[in-house]
Design a protein around this motif. Structure first.
Motif, short mmCIF file in Angstrom:
data_model
loop_
_atom_site.label_atom_id
_atom_site.label_comp_id
_atom_site.label_asym_id
_atom_site.label_seq_id
_atom_site.Cartn_x
_atom_site.Cartn_y
_atom_site.Cartn_z
N GLY A 140 -9.67 97.09 4.14
CA GLY A 140 -8.38 97.73 4.37
C GLY A 140 -8.51 99.04 5.14
N ARG A 141 -7.41 99.80 5.19
CA ARG A 141 -7.46 101.10 5.86
C ARG A 141 -7.00 102.23 4.94
NH1 ARG A 141 -9.20 101.29 10.76
NH2 ARG A 141 -8.97 99.55 12.17
N SER B 16 -9.95 116.27 -3.23
CA SER B 16 -9.64 114.94 -3.78
C SER B 16 -10.75 113.95 -3.42
CB SER B 16 -8.30 114.44 -3.22
OG SER B 16 -8.39 114.32 -1.83
N ILE B 17 -10.84 112.88 -4.22
CA ILE B 17 -11.83 111.82 -3.98
C ILE B 17 -11.04 110.57 -3.62
CG2 ILE B 17 -13.66 110.43 -5.03
CD1 ILE B 17 -13.85 112.87 -7.08
N ARG B 18 -11.46 109.88 -2.55
CA ARG B 18 -10.72 108.68 -2.14
C ARG B 18 -11.61 107.46 -2.19
NH1 ARG B 18 -7.38 111.70 2.50
NH2 ARG B 18 -6.28 113.02 1.02
N LEU B 19 -10.98 106.36 -2.64
CA LEU B 19 -11.69 105.09 -2.76
C LEU B 19 -11.08 104.13 -1.74
CD1 LEU B 19 -13.73 103.52 -4.65
CD2 LEU B 19 -11.70 102.69 -5.83
N ARG C 218 -7.91 109.07 7.12
CA ARG C 218 -6.76 109.61 6.39
C ARG C 218 -7.10 110.91 5.66
NH1 ARG C 218 -2.91 105.33 5.29
NH2 ARG C 218 -2.96 104.04 7.15
N PHE C 219 -7.88 111.77 6.30
CA PHE C 219 -8.27 113.04 5.67
C PHE C 219 -7.59 114.19 6.41
CE2 PHE C 219 -11.72 110.14 4.67
CZ PHE C 219 -11.95 110.39 3.33
N LYS C 220 -7.04 115.15 5.65
CA LYS C 220 -6.42 116.31 6.29
C LYS C 220 -7.50 117.25 6.84
CE LYS C 220 -2.46 116.46 3.10
NZ LYS C 220 -2.99 115.80 1.89
N ASN D 154 -18.40 96.26 -1.08
CA ASN D 154 -16.96 96.05 -0.86
C ASN D 154 -16.15 97.33 -0.88
OD1 ASN D 154 -17.29 93.31 -0.68
ND2 ASN D 154 -17.03 92.98 -2.87
N LEU D 155 -16.62 98.33 -1.62
CA LEU D 155 -15.86 99.57 -1.76
C LEU D 155 -16.65 100.75 -1.21
CD1 LEU D 155 -14.36 99.31 -5.38
CD2 LEU D 155 -13.26 98.74 -3.22
N LEU D 156 -15.91 101.78 -0.78
CA LEU D 156 -16.52 102.99 -0.23
C LEU D 156 -15.80 104.17 -0.87
CD1 LEU D 156 -18.52 103.57 2.22
CD2 LEU D 156 -16.48 103.97 3.56
N VAL D 157 -16.55 105.17 -1.36
CA VAL D 157 -15.91 106.34 -1.96
C VAL D 157 -16.33 107.57 -1.16
CG1 VAL D 157 -17.79 106.76 -3.64
CG2 VAL D 157 -15.47 107.56 -4.15
N ALA D 158 -15.41 108.54 -1.01
CA ALA D 158 -15.73 109.75 -0.24
C ALA D 158 -15.03 110.96 -0.86
CB ALA D 158 -15.28 109.58 1.21
#
Length: 347
Positions: A111-112, A103-106, A78-80, A93-97
Motif C-alpha cells: 500500500g501507500r 510519531s511512529i508509522r506502520l 507521508r512525512f511532514k 510484508n510490513l515496514l515501520v519508521a
C-alpha cells in the motif's frame, strides 16, 4: 657547478600485500553504482525475503529499491519532516519508521498510506523495530524513553524512561520475543525485557552509543560509539570480551554477514572495516568518498549498500561465480604468469 653531486635516494623493496582468501573474496564486489538521494541516509534495511529489496531512509522519504534497480520502485513520503530508521518485519510484508515529529508509522509494502500511527513520544523517534513475535514494535526517542507498542490495537504496552540522553539505536533479540536492546548518548546500552518494569542489564560503553547489534544466537552483543567497537558477553552479565579501535573517527553503523563469521563497521573516517568474528582481526577494508552513516549487507551476501552523509547511496554487487566449462581446446599455459603473485620481497 663542478662540485655538484646528485643525492642518491636509497630505494627499499615494497612489502607485498598478503593475498588472503578474504582479500580475494571482498575484492570480488564489482565497481559500485552510485545513486543520489535527497539527504543524508540514516538507515538501509534489506527485506528478509526474496527478491531482497531494500528500504533507504533519507530526508522525509523512504525509497524501496530492487536489487539491481537504479530508480526507486516504491516511495513512502507521508512525512511532514525527516523520517528515521525504516525497518522490515521478518516476513517482509510490513515496514515501520520513526519520524522527526515523534510519531511512529506502520506501512504495508503493497500500500501507500500508513496502516497504523503510534503517538506517545514527545520528541523525534530515531529507533524503531519489530520484536521477533511480529506483533509488537519497540521504539526509542530523543525524549530519553524506550517504548513497546501493540500492533493490532495500536496502543502502548510499556514505557521505560531509564536513559538520561537521546536513545539513538536499538535491536531486538531473534531468540526471545520479549527482549530488545537500546543504546543511548548517555554512554550506556540497556537490555529490556517487555515482561518486566525496568531494564534487565546495563552495559557501560564509555562513549555515546551510535549502533548496537545482537548476534543471531543472542549471546554476544556488539556496541559502537566513539572510535570503539566493543563486544560483550550477554550470558556472563555483560562482560567485555574485546574492544576494537581500528577507526580514527566515530563508528556509526554495524552489520553481520549471513553466516555471522564477519562483522562490518562503517565510520565517519570514510572506511568500512571487516573483522573476523573468531579472531576480531581486520581482514579487509573498503574506503569511500565521504563519511558513512549507514551500511547493510543483503541476506545472501550478494550486495553491499552504504549510505553517506552527502546523500549518495553506494551499491556494490558480487560478481557471479563463473562456471568452468570443460572445453576440448588445450588451455594456454598461464601458470608461469601466476608464479610471482605471492612473492614477498625481503624487508
Amino acid at each position: 657547478m663542478a662540485t655538484y653531486k646528485p643525492v642518491v635516494v636509497q630505494t627499499l623493496p615494497r612489502l607485498g600485500e598478503r593475498i588472503t582468501q578474504d582479500t580475494v573474496y571482498w575484492r570480488g564486489y564489482k565497481t559500485p553504482v552510485q545513486i543520489k538521494e535527497f539527504g543524508a541516509i540514516n538507515k538501509i534495511d534489506f527485506s528478509p525475503v526474496p527478491p531482497y529489496n531494500y528500504a533507504v531512509t533519507a530526508s522525509s522519504r523512504i525509497h524501496i529499491y530492487g536489487r539491481y534497480s537504479q530508480e526507486p520502485i516504491k516511495t513512502f513520503s507521508r512525512f511532514k519532516d525527516a523520517a528515521y530508521c525504516a525497518t522490515y518485519r521478518d516476513d517482509g510484508n510490513l515496514l515501520v519508521a520513526g519520524s522527526e515529529e515523534g510519531s511512529i508509522r506502520l506501512f504495508d509494502i503493497s500500500g501507500r498510506a500508513p496502516l497504523r500511527q503510534f503517538d506517545g513520544h514527545t520528541k523525534p523517534v530515531h529507533v524503531v523495530g519489530f520484536l521477533s513475535d511480529k506483533y509488537r514494535i519497540f521504539s526509542g526517542g530523543d525524549d530519553y524513553s524506550s517504548n513497546v507498542w501493540d500492533i493490532p490495537s495500536g496502543t502502548e504496552i510499556v514505557s521505560y524512561s531509564e536513559h538520561t540522553d537521546y536513545v539513538r539505536c536499538g535491536c531486538a533479540s531473534k531468540v526471545n520475543a520479549d527482549v530488545f536492546i537500546t543504546g543511548s548518548y548517555d554512554h550506556t546500552v540497556k537490555l529490556f525485557d517487555a515482561r518486566t518494569k525496568s531494564s534487565v542489564m546495563t552495559i557501560e560503553h564509555g562513549q555515546p552509543v551510535e549502533s548496537v547489534l545482537l548476534f543471531p544466537s543472542g549471546g554476544l552483543l556488539v556496541s559502537a560509539g566513539g572510535r570503539y567497537v566493543k563486544v560483550w558477553d550477554v550470558l556472563k552479565g555483560g562482560q567485555l570480551l574485546v574492544s576494537l579501535k581500528n577507526h580514527h573517527k566515530t563508528v556509526t553503523c554495524l552489520c553481520l554477514n549471513s553466516s555471522g563469521q564477519r562483522l562490518l563497521s562503517g565510520s565517519l573516517d570514510r572506511h568500512v572495516k571487516i573483522y573476523s568474528t573468531t579472531s576480531y582481526k581486520v581482514v579487509h577494508s573498503f574506503d569511500y568518498a565521504t563519511s558513512i552513516l549507514s551500511l547493510a549487507l543483503s541476506p545472501e551476501d550478494e550486495t553491499i549498500v552504504v549510505g553517506m552523509t552527502n546523500g549518495v547511496l553506494n551499491v556494490k554487487h558480487r560478481k557471479p561465480e563463473e562456471r568452468k566449462e570443460k572445453s576440448q581446446r588445450r588451455q594456454p599455459a598461464y601458470r608461469p604468469y601466476l608464479k610471482g603473485r605471492t612473492y614477498m620481497p625481503k624487508q
